[in-house]
Design a protein around this motif. Structure first.
Motif, PDB file in Angstrom:
ATOM      1  N   MET A   5       0.846  -1.178   0.000  1.00 27.14           N
ATOM      2  CA  MET A   5       0.000   0.000   0.000  1.00 27.14           C
ATOM      3  C   MET A   5       0.890   1.239   0.000  1.00 27.14           C
ATOM      4  O   MET A   5       1.813   1.348   0.789  1.00 27.14           O
ATOM      5  N   GLU A   6       0.602   2.171  -0.893  1.00 27.88           N
ATOM      6  CA  GLU A   6       1.340   3.428  -0.963  1.00 27.88           C
ATOM      7  C   GLU A   6       0.661   4.455  -0.062  1.00 27.88           C
ATOM      8  O   GLU A   6      -0.530   4.732  -0.198  1.00 27.88           O
ATOM      9  N   ILE A   7       1.442   5.010   0.873  1.00 28.55           N
ATOM     10  CA  ILE A   7       0.928   5.988   1.835  1.00 28.55           C
ATOM     11  C   ILE A   7       1.547   7.339   1.529  1.00 28.55           C
ATOM     12  O   ILE A   7       2.763   7.440   1.333  1.00 28.55           O
ATOM     13  N   SER A   8       0.713   8.375   1.500  1.00 28.78           N
ATOM     14  CA  SER A   8       1.215   9.731   1.329  1.00 28.78           C
ATOM     15  C   SER A   8       0.397  10.698   2.177  1.00 28.78           C
ATOM     16  O   SER A   8      -0.724  10.390   2.578  1.00 28.78           O
ATOM     17  N   ASP A  18      -3.052   4.388  -1.206  1.00 30.72           N
ATOM     18  CA  ASP A  18      -3.249   4.099  -2.630  1.00 30.72           C
ATOM     19  C   ASP A  18      -4.152   5.145  -3.290  1.00 30.72           C
ATOM     20  O   ASP A  18      -5.043   4.818  -4.074  1.00 30.72           O
ATOM     21  N   GLY A  19      -3.933   6.410  -2.928  1.00 32.64           N
ATOM     22  CA  GLY A  19      -4.646   7.519  -3.546  1.00 32.64           C
ATOM     23  C   GLY A  19      -5.987   7.871  -2.945  1.00 32.64           C
ATOM     24  O   GLY A  19      -6.584   8.880  -3.310  1.00 32.64           O
TER      25      GLY A  19
END
Length: 147
Positions: free
Chosen positions: A1-4, A51-52
């Motif tokens: 999972m991409e976290i920002s 994830d966006g």
């Protein structure tokens, strides 16, 4: 999972209100968030994306040399994945960047998960606000962290 992490924007409010409603009783109103974003010059709000998708949000008031964390909330389906940690780190970084010397917050006395997270980041229990939460008159623990 991409976290920002990024600053909260007005167009985020529909999603923020969904998370707010499932997390807090009583929830803040949409108008309260809008005022925080557009009128309160002391307020900074961020969102965490997984994830966006907006999975949570947090806010801090920057008052002279102190930060007051107003709220942190994570969508129930994303809890336990480190997103609360990412939000807290983001709020602390906002304070560091603005030469804030200490950060405070209130947390429900029964919220062991949140208290544990705050303690891991150096927050210390300093007092109690009796009957702070209007939904059940639960006490709030006041916590402080020096930077």
């Amino acid at each position: 999972m991409e976290i920002s992490i990024r600053e909260m924007r007005e167009e985020d409010l529909d999603r923020v209100m969904e998370i707010e409603a499932e997390t807090f009783n009583p929830p803040w109103s949409r108008e309260a968030f809008l005022l925080e974003l557009t009128k309160n010059i002391l307020a900074k709000y961020i969102v965490v994306l997984a994830d966006g998708e907006i999975a949570g949000y947090g806010g801090v008031w920057l008052i002279i040399d102190e930060g007051h964390i107003t709220n942190i909330a994570i969508d129930k389906k994303y809890r336990g994945l480190g997103l609360g940690k990412a939000l807290l780190e983001g709020l602390i970084q906002i304070c560091v960047d603005r030469n804030i010397r200490a950060i405070t917050l209130e947390v429900r006395k029964s919220n062991e998960v949140a208290k544990s997270l705050y303690k891991k980041y150096g927050f210390i229990e300093y007092g109690i606000r009796p009957n702070y939460y209007h939904d059940n008159n639960e006490d709030a623990i006041i916590m402080w962290k020096s930077i």
